[in-house]
Design a protein around this motif. Structure first.
Motif, PDB file in Angstrom:
ATOM      1  N   UNK A   1     -15.449   9.415-125.623  1.00 21.05           N
ATOM      2  CA  UNK A   1     -14.946  10.412-126.574  1.00 21.05           C
ATOM      3  C   UNK A   1     -15.887  11.594-126.718  1.00 21.05           C
ATOM      4  N   UNK A   2     -17.192  11.327-126.673  1.00 20.30           N
ATOM      5  CA  UNK A   2     -18.137  12.386-127.023  1.00 20.30           C
ATOM      6  C   UNK A   2     -18.716  13.109-125.802  1.00 20.30           C
ATOM      7  N   UNK A   3     -18.680  12.470-124.623  1.00 20.83           N
ATOM      8  CA  UNK A   3     -19.199  13.152-123.421  1.00 20.83           C
ATOM      9  C   UNK A   3     -18.414  14.439-123.126  1.00 20.83           C
ATOM     10  N   UNK A   4     -17.072  14.436-123.227  1.00 18.89           N
ATOM     11  CA  UNK A   4     -16.343  15.692-122.971  1.00 18.89           C
ATOM     12  C   UNK A   4     -16.753  16.830-123.923  1.00 18.89           C
ATOM     13  N   UNK A   5     -17.266  16.485-125.109  1.00 14.86           N
ATOM     14  CA  UNK A   5     -17.752  17.531-126.042  1.00 14.86           C
ATOM     15  C   UNK A   5     -19.208  17.881-125.760  1.00 14.86           C
ATOM     16  N   UNK A   6     -19.760  17.280-124.705  1.00 12.81           N
ATOM     17  CA  UNK A   6     -21.168  17.492-124.342  1.00 12.81           C
ATOM     18  C   UNK A   6     -22.134  16.914-125.390  1.00 12.81           C
ATOM     19  N   UNK A   7     -21.645  15.909-126.117  1.00 11.35           N
ATOM     20  CA  UNK A   7     -22.495  15.227-127.091  1.00 11.35           C
ATOM     21  C   UNK A   7     -23.007  13.909-126.496  1.00 11.35           C
ATOM     22  N   UNK A   8     -24.119  13.439-127.017  1.00  8.68           N
ATOM     23  CA  UNK A   8     -24.660  12.148-126.573  1.00  8.68           C
ATOM     24  C   UNK A   8     -25.280  11.432-127.763  1.00  8.68           C
TER      25      UNK A   8
ATOM     26  N   UNK B   1     -31.219  -4.035-136.781  1.00 13.17           N
ATOM     27  CA  UNK B   1     -30.856  -2.789-137.471  1.00 13.17           C
ATOM     28  C   UNK B   1     -31.158  -1.625-136.536  1.00 13.17           C
ATOM     29  N   UNK B   2     -30.270  -0.624-136.510  1.00  9.66           N
ATOM     30  CA  UNK B   2     -30.532   0.541-135.672  1.00  9.66           C
ATOM     31  C   UNK B   2     -30.118   1.810-136.399  1.00  9.66           C
ATOM     32  N   UNK B   3     -30.761   2.894-136.053  1.00 10.40           N
ATOM     33  CA  UNK B   3     -30.427   4.221-136.591  1.00 10.40           C
ATOM     34  C   UNK B   3     -30.201   5.153-135.406  1.00 10.40           C
ATOM     35  N   UNK B   4     -29.082   5.883-135.433  1.00  3.02           N
ATOM     36  CA  UNK B   4     -28.669   6.729-134.319  1.00  3.02           C
ATOM     37  C   UNK B   4     -28.483   8.176-134.776  1.00  3.02           C
ATOM     38  N   UNK B   5     -28.806   9.106-133.891  1.00  2.00           N
ATOM     39  CA  UNK B   5     -28.436  10.510-134.070  1.00  2.00           C
ATOM     40  C   UNK B   5     -27.522  10.895-132.917  1.00  2.00           C
ATOM     41  N   UNK B   6     -26.861  12.033-133.043  1.00  2.00           N
ATOM     42  CA  UNK B   6     -26.084  12.552-131.922  1.00  2.00           C
ATOM     43  C   UNK B   6     -26.629  13.933-131.590  1.00  2.00           C
ATOM     44  N   UNK B   7     -26.777  14.211-130.294  1.00  2.00           N
ATOM     45  CA  UNK B   7     -27.306  15.530-129.918  1.00  2.00           C
ATOM     46  C   UNK B   7     -26.338  16.250-128.984  1.00  2.00           C
ATOM     47  N   UNK B   8     -26.516  17.561-128.897  1.00  2.00           N
ATOM     48  CA  UNK B   8     -25.859  18.362-127.879  1.00  2.00           C
ATOM     49  C   UNK B   8     -26.680  18.198-126.598  1.00  2.00           C
ATOM     50  N   UNK B   9     -26.013  17.871-125.488  1.00  2.00           N
ATOM     51  CA  UNK B   9     -26.755  17.546-124.264  1.00  2.00           C
ATOM     52  C   UNK B   9     -27.491  18.743-123.683  1.00  2.00           C
ATOM     53  N   UNK B  10     -27.029  19.968-123.976  1.00  2.00           N
ATOM     54  CA  UNK B  10     -27.725  21.150-123.450  1.00  2.00           C
ATOM     55  C   UNK B  10     -28.839  21.613-124.376  1.00  2.00           C
ATOM     56  N   UNK B  11     -28.511  21.819-125.645  1.00  2.00           N
ATOM     57  CA  UNK B  11     -29.519  22.368-126.565  1.00  2.00           C
ATOM     58  C   UNK B  11     -30.483  21.293-127.052  1.00  2.00           C
TER      59      UNK B  11
END
Lengths: 246, 246
Positions: free
Chosen positions: B48-55, B107-117
């Motif tokens: 779902x998120x790869x097409x938005x360039x998110x990871x 327990x885990x904590x996650x962030x989401x980033x833009x793959x370019x910036x």
């Protein structure tokens, strides 16, 4: 009982490489886990032979993959015993995408040893009864058997690895599968981005243990075909291999 | 849809360690593959998120295991999202032997980033709609949250690792799970034979890439409790950790 054992696996996200394709280390584990399942169900698996103080030892492994399946692909791995000799048994594998094509094959040769003396067990003598209903000599495995890998001469190491605890298996030696990863890692990320590793041949010659340092050697014998070696001293070869890239 | 995702896994022979127990690297992969499955089925997975360039980027991971399951054990891993904040989401895990007891939690904590910036994504703003049916704040995860891991001072490296191609993931950085293996491998085979690693805390601080050399640092802060660090230069910390052995 069917002479062929089948095991379905999914290419999980966190078992993929930099291209999001299955990596050779995970594929190697999948093959050997399928072999283990085949042997366990037929009376010659780890649960059957450990009480006798015996252990299976992988002697030769050859894998040939037309392509590496991508993340979330569903695979069916099949394995069967092709033949049994005095000291060795040949086991083959087929790797298929479920609902798709066969994408690869593998061939392996195994010995059995006594865990204390490290001497080979007379397989045909001691295990023929267990094996004789499960040998399937004619099922197709259309890849070439392993070539004869000769020692590399006059080479200098291109990299090295200090053996760590996670490399070690229950028998106290470096896990057979780890060497597949080590051999692939002789090649840079850039090179692997540009070339598909089509065929891997590994001959397991000697054992290595915790605390040793492994040195890696390679020689390009044809374009994109490399003879490789792993040694734990400058003169003691642990593993010989041949890696053929597209 | 159930807020909890469950995934069954078998402790395969070739995923066990020198004791024939599940190793932390495979356990870590199993946890993250279960997380991936949870997210994929609910609309915020990699597809779902790869097409938005998110990871997705793993920021903190804490695993606590009463015992490590043995070869051929059958496990059920459960995962759920505990909470969603502006830039982070908390995801918990339970690890149970099928037909037996719960043997661990994570327990885990996650962030989401833009793959370019490489900049963080406003999770609550962009993904609240996807998440809001799937948050389960009250389900028990009875292990302590991660402690605050302070920088190690005045330490010298105890070992190092040259980053190789198989360490690298699709985002071009060392795979989060590889660091678990690296942290365990700071400790010798003898030490690990004598002590069960009960709790692992990892804080992911910076990324490391192919060709860099990682240096490992450790300091015993209580008996059998070690603060550890991985750096890719003498002053740049990649990962901080805490390892508590029995």
């Amino acid at each position: 009982m069917d002479k062929i054992e089948r095991k379905q696996v999914v290419v999980e996200s966190f078992n993929t490489d930099f291209r999001r394709c299955l990596n050779y280390e995970t594929l190697g584990k999948d093959l050997l886990n399928c072999a283990e399942q085949h042997a366990n169900k037929r009376g010659f698996g780890v649960d059957d032979i450990t009480p006798k103080n015996h252990a299976w030892v992988l002697s030769r492994l050859t894998i040939e993959m037309q392509e590496m399946p991508r993340m979330f692909a569903k695979l069916e791995i099949s394995t069967w015993v092709e033949s049994l000799y005095r000291l060795f048994t040949n086991r083959n594998f087929e790797i298929k995408e479920i609902g798709g094509n066969v994408i690869g094959y593998a061939r392996s040769i195994w010995a059995m040893i006594d865990r204390d003396t490290r001497q080979p067990i007379e397989l045909e003598k001691l295990y023929f009864e267990k094996f004789h209903d499960h040998i399937l000599p004619d099922y197709p495995c259309p890849i070439q058997p392993q070539t004869r890998l000769r020692p590399l001469k006059d080479v200098t190491p291109c990299s090295e690895h200090y053996i760590v605890a996670s490399d070690i298996d229950y028998n106290g030696h470096v896990n057979s599968i780890k060497y597949i990863q080590f051999l692939c890692d002789i090649f840079s990320l850039d090179y692997q981005r540009q070339h598909h590793l089509k065929r891997v041949e590994i001959a397991y010659i000697n054992e290595s243990v915790f605390g040793e340092t492994l040195s890696f050697y390679k020689k390009e014998i044809e374009v994109n075909t490399y003879q490789v070696e792993i040694r734990n001293t400058p003169t003691n070869t642990v593993v010989r291999g041949l890696l053929c890239f597209d």
